[in-house]
Design a protein around this motif. Sequence first.
Motif, short mmCIF file in Angstrom:
data_model
loop_
_atom_site.label_atom_id
_atom_site.label_comp_id
_atom_site.label_asym_id
_atom_site.label_seq_id
_atom_site.Cartn_x
_atom_site.Cartn_y
_atom_site.Cartn_z
N LEU A 126 -1.51 52.64 85.83
CA LEU A 126 -2.63 51.93 86.42
C LEU A 126 -2.21 51.03 87.58
CD1 LEU A 126 -4.47 50.88 83.14
CD2 LEU A 126 -5.01 52.79 84.64
N GLY A 127 -0.95 50.62 87.60
CA GLY A 127 -0.47 49.76 88.68
C GLY A 127 -0.83 48.30 88.51
N GLY A 128 -1.31 47.89 87.38
CA GLY A 128 -1.65 46.49 87.16
C GLY A 128 -2.06 46.28 85.72
N GLY A 129 -2.56 45.10 85.43
CA GLY A 129 -3.02 44.82 84.08
C GLY A 129 -2.37 43.58 83.50
N THR A 130 -2.67 43.31 82.25
CA THR A 130 -2.13 42.15 81.54
C THR A 130 -0.75 42.49 81.01
OG1 THR A 130 -4.37 41.57 80.87
CG2 THR A 130 -2.56 40.54 79.65
N PRO A 131 0.27 41.64 81.26
CA PRO A 131 1.60 41.90 80.72
C PRO A 131 1.57 41.96 79.19
CG PRO A 131 1.68 40.13 82.33
CD PRO A 131 0.23 40.42 82.07
N MET A 132 2.39 42.84 78.63
CA MET A 132 2.43 43.00 77.18
C MET A 132 3.09 41.82 76.49
SD MET A 132 3.85 46.23 74.99
CE MET A 132 2.92 47.34 76.00
N PHE A 133 4.11 41.23 77.13
CA PHE A 133 4.84 40.12 76.55
C PHE A 133 4.82 38.94 77.52
CE2 PHE A 133 6.73 43.91 74.62
CZ PHE A 133 6.59 43.60 73.28
N SER A 148 -3.26 38.73 75.36
CA SER A 148 -3.41 37.28 75.52
C SER A 148 -3.21 36.55 74.20
CB SER A 148 -4.80 36.95 76.08
OG SER A 148 -4.94 37.48 77.37
N LEU A 149 -3.79 37.05 73.13
CA LEU A 149 -3.62 36.42 71.82
C LEU A 149 -2.17 36.54 71.36
CD1 LEU A 149 -4.72 34.96 69.37
CD2 LEU A 149 -5.46 37.17 68.47
N ALA A 150 -1.59 37.72 71.51
CA ALA A 150 -0.19 37.91 71.12
C ALA A 150 0.73 36.98 71.90
CB ALA A 150 0.21 39.36 71.32
N ALA A 151 0.45 36.78 73.19
CA ALA A 151 1.28 35.92 74.02
C ALA A 151 1.30 34.48 73.51
CB ALA A 151 0.79 35.95 75.47
N MET A 154 -3.09 31.19 84.53
CA MET A 154 -3.17 30.24 83.44
C MET A 154 -3.07 31.00 82.12
SD MET A 154 -6.28 27.68 82.35
CE MET A 154 -6.11 26.67 83.78
N THR A 155 -2.23 30.55 81.23
CA THR A 155 -2.09 31.16 79.91
C THR A 155 -3.06 30.50 78.94
OG1 THR A 155 0.26 31.55 80.32
CG2 THR A 155 -0.47 31.63 78.04
N PRO A 156 -3.86 31.32 78.22
CA PRO A 156 -4.79 30.73 77.27
C PRO A 156 -4.03 30.10 76.10
CG PRO A 156 -4.83 33.12 77.13
CD PRO A 156 -3.92 32.75 78.28
N THR A 157 -4.61 29.07 75.52
CA THR A 157 -3.98 28.42 74.37
C THR A 157 -4.68 28.89 73.10
OG1 THR A 157 -5.45 26.53 74.57
CG2 THR A 157 -3.31 26.40 75.69
N PHE A 158 -3.99 28.81 72.01
CA PHE A 158 -4.50 29.27 70.73
C PHE A 158 -4.02 28.29 69.66
CE2 PHE A 158 -4.40 31.89 66.89
CZ PHE A 158 -5.67 32.43 66.93
N PRO A 159 -4.86 27.98 68.69
CA PRO A 159 -4.45 27.02 67.65
C PRO A 159 -3.45 27.63 66.68
CG PRO A 159 -6.64 27.86 67.18
CD PRO A 159 -6.23 28.41 68.53
N THR A 160 -2.17 27.62 67.06
CA THR A 160 -1.14 28.26 66.25
C THR A 160 -0.87 27.53 64.94
OG1 THR A 160 0.56 27.09 67.49
CG2 THR A 160 0.00 29.32 68.22
N ILE A 161 -1.22 26.26 64.86
CA ILE A 161 -1.00 25.52 63.61
C ILE A 161 -1.78 26.16 62.48
CG2 ILE A 161 -1.36 23.32 62.45
CD1 ILE A 161 -0.85 21.98 65.18
N GLY A 162 -3.01 26.54 62.71
CA GLY A 162 -3.83 27.19 61.69
C GLY A 162 -3.29 28.56 61.32
N VAL A 163 -2.79 29.30 62.28
CA VAL A 163 -2.26 30.64 62.03
C VAL A 163 -0.98 30.55 61.22
CG1 VAL A 163 -1.33 32.72 63.08
CG2 VAL A 163 -3.33 31.61 64.08
#
Length: 87
Positions: A52-59, A29-32, A1-10
């Motif tokens: 490391l063989g794993g982790g959060t994708p950069m993009f 996550s925030l950048a995504a 699940m991708t977290p949501t962020f209030p982009t309207i304010g940004v």
Amino acid sequence: MTPTFPTIGVSGLTGAVQGDGVMEVGGASLAASLIPHGLIDEYQLFISPVLLGGGTPMFPTSDKRLTLRLVETRHFATVVMLRYLAE
């Protein structure tokens, strides 16, 4: 699940930043959540040779191509910094 962020304010902040216009954001996550809305104009990637063989994708996964232009490289003892501008 991708977290949501209030982009309207940004997006409202982009013209309101005082000084040198720098706003730093950390974390994949925030950048995504900002990338699909075109709210990131510069990327600074710090590459360290650790596998490391794993982790959060950069993009995030996207059907739209993200075009970046390399504008600076710097190397340190164990890290390389790559600075890109979004086009």
